[in-house]
Design an enzyme around this catalytic site. Structure first.
Site, PDB file in Angstrom:
ATOM      1  N   ASP A 172       0.854  -1.184   0.000  1.00  0.00           N
ATOM      2  CA  ASP A 172       0.000   0.000   0.000  1.00  0.00           C
ATOM      3  C   ASP A 172       0.896   1.242   0.000  1.00  0.00           C
ATOM      4  OD1 ASP A 172      -2.400   1.578   0.428  1.00  0.00           O
ATOM      5  OD2 ASP A 172      -1.712   1.782   2.498  1.00  0.00           O
ATOM      6  N   LYS A 204     -10.632  -1.277  -2.298  1.00  0.00           N
ATOM      7  CA  LYS A 204     -10.458  -1.940  -1.018  1.00  0.00           C
ATOM      8  C   LYS A 204     -11.639  -1.545  -0.118  1.00  0.00           C
ATOM      9  CE  LYS A 204      -5.409  -1.263  -1.332  1.00  0.00           C
ATOM     10  NZ  LYS A 204      -4.249  -0.539  -0.759  1.00  0.00           N
ATOM     11  N   ASP A 259      -1.820  -0.266   6.216  1.00  0.00           N
ATOM     12  CA  ASP A 259      -2.049   0.477   7.459  1.00  0.00           C
ATOM     13  C   ASP A 259      -3.509   0.573   7.848  1.00  0.00           C
ATOM     14  OD1 ASP A 259      -2.940   3.766   6.896  1.00  0.00           O
ATOM     15  OD2 ASP A 259      -2.537   2.396   5.242  1.00  0.00           O
ATOM     16  N   THR A 304      -2.412   0.630  -4.586  1.00  0.00           N
ATOM     17  CA  THR A 304      -2.924   1.818  -3.908  1.00  0.00           C
ATOM     18  C   THR A 304      -4.313   2.199  -4.405  1.00  0.00           C
ATOM     19  OG1 THR A 304      -2.529   4.185  -3.513  1.00  0.00           O
ATOM     20  CG2 THR A 304      -1.680   3.282  -5.576  1.00  0.00           C
ATOM     21  N   SER A 305      -5.094   2.805  -3.519  1.00  0.00           N
ATOM     22  CA  SER A 305      -6.399   3.331  -3.903  1.00  0.00           C
ATOM     23  C   SER A 305      -6.290   4.696  -4.579  1.00  0.00           C
ATOM     24  CB  SER A 305      -7.306   3.442  -2.669  1.00  0.00           C
ATOM     25  OG  SER A 305      -7.588   2.162  -2.150  1.00  0.00           O
ATOM     26  N   ASP A 312      -0.383   5.107   0.966  1.00  0.00           N
ATOM     27  CA  ASP A 312      -0.696   6.069   2.027  1.00  0.00           C
ATOM     28  C   ASP A 312      -0.739   5.377   3.383  1.00  0.00           C
ATOM     29  OD1 ASP A 312      -1.149   8.583   0.538  1.00  0.00           O
ATOM     30  OD2 ASP A 312      -2.694   7.394  -0.451  1.00  0.00           O
TER      31      ASP A 312
END
Length: 219
Positions: A15, A142, A167, A110-111, A17
């Site tokens: 991931d 996600k 996270d 990543t989103s 962020d």
């Protein structure tokens, strides 16, 4: 987690962020402004938004609003976030961690979309992995496992042989749903049941084994 653990994998899925990049300052600014515009409690909103694509968070927070409005609002939010790099910094140990993965199978999952992920990694002084699964790559945010499963497929590695670094609750749930083990990074992660938790990436050491596997010394 205080004891040292060792995990063995054939690929790592990372991931961005909260895991490689600390972007909490800008995420807070943008989402708190959005909350106020829509008459929502900003503290409650912040409990939802980490790890998800913006339109997915909006759908949870404004369940009666048409999705086309969420997508339009998300596009504006992404542009706003991409223009704001104030306070975006690296997670401790991220640069060394990424350097240790050179030549080993790994991917960013990543989103964020391509412009935002590119800008944030640059603002944090981090290089982008060659394989990247971004918002444009998937049809579901996600906690859906699609992003992690696509990352594994791009690397040619079975999901069970991947370790995810995450996270957020949404990200950890996505990794688990993909059938992967999860290393939780930072204070949010401990509440969502990852396999192991680290404060930051200074607590992770990567060892390339001779049989093509990756040994992660954690703790």
């Amino acid at each position: 987690m205080t004891a040292t653990a060792v995990l063995t994998a054939r690929a790592l899925l990372l991931d961005m962020d909260g895991t490689l990049v600390n972007s909490d300052a800008v995420v807070e600014r943008c989402w708190r402004r959005w909350s106020e515009r829509h008459g929502l409690d900003p503290d409650e909103v912040m409990k939802v938004v980490h790890g998800r694509q913006g339109h997915a968070s909006m759908a949870l927070l404004l369940p009666d609003r048409p999705m086309e409005q969420n997508h339009a609002d998300n596009a504006r939010m992404l542009a706003e976030e991409t223009a704001d790099m104030d306070g975006v910094v690296t997670i401790p140990g991220a640069a060394e961690f990424l350097a240790s993965l050179h030549g080993l199978p790994h991917a960013l999952v990543t989103s964020a979309d391509i412009p935002l992920s590119t800008a944030r990694m640059a603002a944090a002084g981090l290089g982008l992995p060659e394989v990247r699964i971004t918002a444009e790559s998937v049809g579901a945010s996600k906690p859906d496992p699609e992003g992690f499963l696509k990352g594994a497929a791009e690397l040619g590695v079975a999901p069970a042989d991947c370790v995810v670094f995450e996270d957020s609750g949404a990200g950890i749930a996505a990794g688990r749903a993909a059938g992967m083990r999860v290393v939780g990074v930072g204070p949010r992660a401990a509440f969502h049941g990852p396999d192991v938790v680290v404060t930051d990436l200074t607590e992770v050491r990567v060892e390339a084994a001779g049989d093509g596997t990756i040994r992660l010394h954690i703790g």
